[in-house]
Scaffold this motif. Structure first.
Motif, PDB file in Angstrom:
ATOM      1  N   ALA A 133       0.821  -1.208   0.000  1.00  0.00           N
ATOM      2  CA  ALA A 133       0.000   0.000   0.000  1.00  0.00           C
ATOM      3  C   ALA A 133       0.856   1.260   0.000  1.00  0.00           C
ATOM      4  CB  ALA A 133      -0.929   0.000   1.215  1.00  0.00           C
ATOM      5  N   ARG A 134       2.016   1.209   0.637  1.00  0.00           N
ATOM      6  CA  ARG A 134       2.864   2.396   0.761  1.00  0.00           C
ATOM      7  C   ARG A 134       3.824   2.568  -0.412  1.00  0.00           C
ATOM      8  NH1 ARG A 134       6.096   3.154   5.990  1.00  0.00           N
ATOM      9  NH2 ARG A 134       6.240   5.215   5.025  1.00  0.00           N
ATOM     10  N   ALA A 135       3.928   1.556  -1.264  1.00  0.00           N
ATOM     11  CA  ALA A 135       4.974   1.562  -2.286  1.00  0.00           C
ATOM     12  C   ALA A 135       4.436   1.760  -3.692  1.00  0.00           C
ATOM     13  CB  ALA A 135       5.757   0.252  -2.214  1.00  0.00           C
ATOM     14  N   ARG A 136       5.323   2.200  -4.577  1.00  0.00           N
ATOM     15  CA  ARG A 136       5.097   2.107  -6.011  1.00  0.00           C
ATOM     16  C   ARG A 136       5.527   0.689  -6.407  1.00  0.00           C
ATOM     17  NH1 ARG A 136       8.424   6.779  -8.760  1.00  0.00           N
ATOM     18  NH2 ARG A 136       7.479   5.820 -10.602  1.00  0.00           N
ATOM     19  N   VAL A 137       4.628  -0.093  -6.965  1.00  0.00           N
ATOM     20  CA  VAL A 137       4.855  -1.526  -7.146  1.00  0.00           C
ATOM     21  C   VAL A 137       5.184  -1.857  -8.598  1.00  0.00           C
ATOM     22  CG1 VAL A 137       3.820  -3.819  -6.919  1.00  0.00           C
ATOM     23  CG2 VAL A 137       3.339  -2.052  -5.201  1.00  0.00           C
ATOM     24  N   PHE A 138       6.213  -2.690  -8.772  1.00  0.00           N
ATOM     25  CA  PHE A 138       6.664  -3.167 -10.065  1.00  0.00           C
ATOM     26  C   PHE A 138       6.818  -4.683  -9.992  1.00  0.00           C
ATOM     27  CE2 PHE A 138       7.954   1.156  -9.444  1.00  0.00           C
ATOM     28  CZ  PHE A 138       7.834   1.778 -10.683  1.00  0.00           C
ATOM     29  N   VAL A 139       6.747  -5.361 -11.135  1.00  0.00           N
ATOM     30  CA  VAL A 139       6.845  -6.823 -11.169  1.00  0.00           C
ATOM     31  C   VAL A 139       7.785  -7.248 -12.292  1.00  0.00           C
ATOM     32  CG1 VAL A 139       4.551  -7.181 -10.192  1.00  0.00           C
ATOM     33  CG2 VAL A 139       4.822  -7.003 -12.680  1.00  0.00           C
ATOM     34  N   ASP A 140       8.230  -8.516 -12.232  1.00  0.00           N
ATOM     35  CA  ASP A 140       9.053  -9.006 -13.347  1.00  0.00           C
ATOM     36  C   ASP A 140       8.184  -9.241 -14.576  1.00  0.00           C
ATOM     37  OD1 ASP A 140       7.862 -11.195 -12.066  1.00  0.00           O
ATOM     38  OD2 ASP A 140       9.663 -12.440 -12.113  1.00  0.00           O
ATOM     39  N   THR A 141       7.075  -9.979 -14.419  1.00  0.00           N
ATOM     40  CA  THR A 141       6.076 -10.103 -15.486  1.00  0.00           C
ATOM     41  C   THR A 141       4.696  -9.987 -14.860  1.00  0.00           C
ATOM     42  OG1 THR A 141       5.822 -12.516 -15.355  1.00  0.00           O
ATOM     43  CG2 THR A 141       7.581 -11.668 -16.795  1.00  0.00           C
TER      44      THR A 141
ATOM     45  N   ALA B 110       4.615  -1.136 -13.720  1.00  0.00           N
ATOM     46  CA  ALA B 110       5.309  -1.623 -14.913  1.00  0.00           C
ATOM     47  C   ALA B 110       5.968  -2.958 -14.613  1.00  0.00           C
ATOM     48  CB  ALA B 110       6.367  -0.619 -15.376  1.00  0.00           C
ATOM     49  N   ASP B 111       6.350  -3.654 -15.685  1.00  0.00           N
ATOM     50  CA  ASP B 111       7.128  -4.880 -15.554  1.00  0.00           C
ATOM     51  C   ASP B 111       8.552  -4.631 -16.041  1.00  0.00           C
ATOM     52  OD1 ASP B 111       6.898  -4.776 -18.314  1.00  0.00           O
ATOM     53  OD2 ASP B 111       5.627  -6.554 -18.473  1.00  0.00           O
ATOM     54  N   LEU B 112       9.372  -5.676 -15.993  1.00  0.00           N
ATOM     55  CA  LEU B 112      10.779  -5.510 -16.376  1.00  0.00           C
ATOM     56  C   LEU B 112      10.940  -5.116 -17.837  1.00  0.00           C
ATOM     57  CD1 LEU B 112      13.103  -8.213 -14.725  1.00  0.00           C
ATOM     58  CD2 LEU B 112      13.338  -5.731 -14.687  1.00  0.00           C
ATOM     59  N   ALA B 113      10.085  -5.630 -18.700  1.00  0.00           N
ATOM     60  CA  ALA B 113      10.185  -5.278 -20.116  1.00  0.00           C
ATOM     61  C   ALA B 113      10.000  -3.776 -20.305  1.00  0.00           C
ATOM     62  CB  ALA B 113       9.156  -6.056 -20.929  1.00  0.00           C
ATOM     63  N   ALA B 114       9.026  -3.190 -19.608  1.00  0.00           N
ATOM     64  CA  ALA B 114       8.785  -1.751 -19.727  1.00  0.00           C
ATOM     65  C   ALA B 114       9.938  -0.950 -19.124  1.00  0.00           C
ATOM     66  CB  ALA B 114       7.467  -1.384 -19.044  1.00  0.00           C
TER      67      ALA B 114
END
Length: 309
Positions: A229-237, A264-268
């Protein structure tokens, strides 16, 4: 058929120095040439069986077979087969456990290079398993770390991991509590098989980067819902995270974050279509990975090099 070459763990480590492996992963994610369907995951009486295929255009096909068993040591064991797509013939068999450890650490640092503050100097490494050493190696290759804090449930294992890192020249020390590490760290990386949160969102500080490597099953969890909730979240895929990332799924179920809030994901991140942290120096960034076969295949190609057609 002639016997195909076997690359053991030492050969894999020699062929994948972290700067080269991180750069290879960056090119792979940015190119769009690599493809990987969702991995097959099956329960084996408390252990996990993972089958992870990938392919690169019409050139090559790779498959990794993995077992993850918390009762075994090491807990992760696997083999990787790289094949020529046109002929279907295998090119090489590779120690998949070492391949997994090194590409996992490299992918986390690839993300951190876009999401952590460049001046990050203190790393908290949660977990003392087989990933501990390559994680430290990878982060130290990309950040000018002044302090590496190691925490594990077993204090003796934490001290042993820190001692092994110091023997390699890293400024590592074991710590007694995660809370003490969170109070000091710029980057927090967790690689565990935890099923209860280890990282409390209430303890996170502005500007931190959180790297969650474990929790690859819905019943696993390394960080609580407030962390998301506190973070800007990113993922691998996106697909892999939504299907398998336990702590992310639990945070969504708790209403702490919506699936469409994942930035975003890693590709982005690698293609530049998303700027990553950008100028937001005070943001808490969080990277959740479950692993993708694109990383395995990229690392395998680096291992085989010019030996393969």
């Amino acid at each position: 058929m002639a016997t195909i070459p076997w690359y053991d763990g030492e050969a894999v480590a020699r062929a994948t120095p972290m700067p080269a492996l991180i750069a290879a992963l960056q090119r792979a994610f940015a190119s769009g040439d690599y493809h990987a369907p969702p991995r097959l995951a099956a329960d084996m009486d408390g252990a996990s069986l993972l089958v992870m295929p990938a392919w690169k255009g019409r050139e090559r096909v790779g498959t990794k077979i993995v077992t993850v068993d918390p009762r075994a040591r090491p807990s992760i064991q696997s083999t990787y087969i790289l094949s020529d797509r046109a002929s279907g013939r295998p090119i090489a068999a590779i120690d998949g456990a070492m391949l997994t450890r090194r590409r996992t650490a490299a992918a986390s640092v690839l993300a951190a290079s876009r999401l952590a503050r460049p001046a990050s100097a203190t790393l908290l490494a949660i977990g003392t398993g087989a990933l501990n050493a390559p994680i430290i190696e990878a982060y130290a290759s990309a950040f000018a770390l002044k302090n590496i804090l190691v925490w594990g449930r077993d204090a003796d294992k934490a001290e042993a991991a820190a001692s092994a890192a110091r023997a390699l020249g890293y400024p590592a020390a074991a710590i007694a509590t995660i809370e003490a590490g969170l109070a000091a760290a710029d980057i927090v990386t967790a690689a565990t098989l935890a099923t209860e949160p280890l990282i409390a969102g209430a303890a996170l500080r502005p500007g931190m980067h959180i790297d969650l490597i474990g929790a690859f099953r819905p019943d696993m969890c390394e960080a609580d819902a407030e962390s998301f909730a506190r973070a800007r979240v990113f993922v691998d895929t996106h697909e892999g995270a939504m299907e398998e990332a336990g702590d992310l799924q639990q945070a969504i179920a708790a209403g702490a974050i919506r699936a469409d809030a994942i930035e975003a994901d890693l590709a982005a991140l690698c293609s530049g279509s998303h700027p990553g942290r950008g100028d937001d120096d005070q943001a808490i960034t969080l990277f959740k990975s479950v692993g993708t076969a694109i990383e395995d295949m990229t690392a395998a190609e680096l291992v085989v090099g010019d030996a393969a057609p």
